[in-house]
Design an enzyme around this catalytic site. Sequence first.
Site, short mmCIF file in Angstrom:
data_model
loop_
_atom_site.label_atom_id
_atom_site.label_comp_id
_atom_site.label_asym_id
_atom_site.label_seq_id
_atom_site.Cartn_x
_atom_site.Cartn_y
_atom_site.Cartn_z
N LYS A 122 18.90 98.30 51.11
CA LYS A 122 19.60 99.35 50.36
C LYS A 122 18.98 99.56 48.99
CE LYS A 122 23.96 100.18 52.53
NZ LYS A 122 25.40 100.39 52.41
N LYS A 204 17.68 100.34 63.12
CA LYS A 204 19.07 100.43 63.55
C LYS A 204 19.57 101.88 63.46
CE LYS A 204 22.37 99.57 60.51
NZ LYS A 204 23.40 99.08 59.63
N LYS A 207 24.42 105.77 60.06
CA LYS A 207 25.03 107.03 59.65
C LYS A 207 24.43 107.60 58.38
CE LYS A 207 29.32 104.57 58.11
NZ LYS A 207 29.12 103.22 58.28
P1 TYM Z 1 29.33 99.59 58.60
O1 TYM Z 1 30.31 100.55 58.04
O2 TYM Z 1 27.89 99.81 58.31
O3 TYM Z 1 29.47 99.52 60.17
C1 TYM Z 1 30.73 99.28 60.78
C2 TYM Z 1 30.57 98.43 62.03
O4 TYM Z 1 29.66 99.07 62.95
C3 TYM Z 1 28.62 98.17 63.31
N1 TYM Z 1 27.39 98.94 63.48
C4 TYM Z 1 26.60 98.84 64.55
N2 TYM Z 1 26.69 98.11 65.68
C5 TYM Z 1 25.70 98.25 66.59
N3 TYM Z 1 24.64 99.09 66.42
C6 TYM Z 1 24.51 99.83 65.30
N4 TYM Z 1 23.49 100.65 65.14
C7 TYM Z 1 25.52 99.73 64.30
N5 TYM Z 1 25.70 100.32 63.09
C8 TYM Z 1 26.85 99.81 62.60
C9 TYM Z 1 28.50 97.22 62.13
O5 TYM Z 1 27.90 96.01 62.50
C10 TYM Z 1 29.95 97.05 61.73
O6 TYM Z 1 30.58 96.08 62.53
N6 TYM Z 1 29.77 95.63 55.63
C11 TYM Z 1 30.35 96.32 56.75
C12 TYM Z 1 31.77 96.72 56.54
C13 TYM Z 1 32.70 95.62 56.14
C14 TYM Z 1 33.22 94.62 57.01
C15 TYM Z 1 34.07 93.84 56.18
C16 TYM Z 1 33.04 94.33 58.36
C17 TYM Z 1 33.21 95.41 54.92
N7 TYM Z 1 34.05 94.35 54.92
C18 TYM Z 1 34.75 92.73 56.71
C19 TYM Z 1 33.72 93.22 58.87
C20 TYM Z 1 34.57 92.45 58.06
C21 TYM Z 1 29.53 97.56 57.01
O7 TYM Z 1 28.86 98.07 56.15
O8 TYM Z 1 29.74 98.09 58.23
#
Ligand code: TYM
Length: 341
Positions: A122, A204, A207
């Site tokens: 990032k 990956k 979004k």
């Molecule tokens: P975020 O918002 O980027 O993504 C949300 C969830 O989607 C999963 N994900 C994917 N899984 C498979 N393939 C992909 N291409 C893909 N892109 C996203 C992510 O692994 C995630 O599970 N830091 C986290 C959000 C967060 C969180 C937490 C998660 C904040 N606090 C506490 C779990 C527990 C994040 O940025 O996810």
Amino acid sequence: MTEITAPAKKKIIFSGIQPSGILTLGNYIGALRNWVKLQDDPEYDCIYCVVDLHALTVRQNPAELRRRCVETLALFIACGLDPEKNIMYCQSHVSGHSELGWLLGCFTYMGELQRMTQFKDKSAKHADNINAGLFTYPVLMAADILLYGTDLVPIGADQKQHLEIARDIALRFNNIYGDVFTVPEAYMGKAGARIMSITDPTRKMSKSDEPNSYIAILDKPEDIRRKLKRAVTDSDGIIRYDRENKPGVSNLLDILAAITGEDTDALVARFEGKGYGVLKDEVAEAVIAELAPVQERYYKILADKPFLEKVMQQNAERAGKMAFKMMSKVHKKLGLAPYKL
Ligand code: TYM
């Protein structure tokens, strides 16, 4: 005489999604779909959070962020999460997240945060805004998880490193103050923990990339077909599962396997002798069929603002009560003066 035993305490599941863009098929397969499956497990109480504070590490348009929080909550419900069975709310509505984030920051080392690959990625992407929030992001995420005594965290593979640091922080704190935090485990689905970009399958699906590289949960059928027709593959023309040498084809097989529940080996056998076009068409139709009911429910739910407001408020209150209990315990352990002496 029958012995009366107290009902066993349910285990806690917690997870979150950032409302920082249009949610993708990666979010759906890697996270949301597993959340829906887990809600029916009687062993668990599930808490799902729209992590708006995390989204602030990158500049957001305020009106858009506000709108996206509500939309993300509507999408949770449209994907099949029941607001009666699960606690679903916005992170900023429960102050315990930020408060515990500060406290846990005092138990996290700079070196640990410097190693985080998401921070490195990032900061390369947003070189003009490498803020301290981006650096301490994993501490806030640890706070999210530890605040509720979470046992299990359903996530995609990209969040594994963040979960490990949450575990390290919990163990470090417990070593000093006793058994305060539950040490959480990751939960990843058998297939689809890492869905790749369809324009660059070595990265990956995300979004925050350009729209042709991802399938959005709300993409129209014609857009899904168009994007998948153009999905980057390779030139040897053989359908084989090999993530390293054939990342594009393997990604398509992963998507299909995750949606249909078929094994990738079985898929490879079924597609023997067929061209990439046939595979792409089948993936497109499977994705469209999977997302159609979600999309239909989504627009209905989104139109019902009073319902969404009620879900958001009531669930934040429930989460707030749980968070307050943990914060009181942590304050006491740390030696912070009680409000009433
Ligand atoms: P975020 O918002 O980027 O993504 C949300 C969830 O989607 C999963 N994900 C994917 N899984 C498979 N393939 C992909 N291409 C893909 N892109 C996203 C992510 O692994 C995630 O599970 N830091 C986290 C959000 C967060 C969180 C937490 C998660 C904040 N606090 C506490 C779990 C527990 C994040 O940025 O996810």
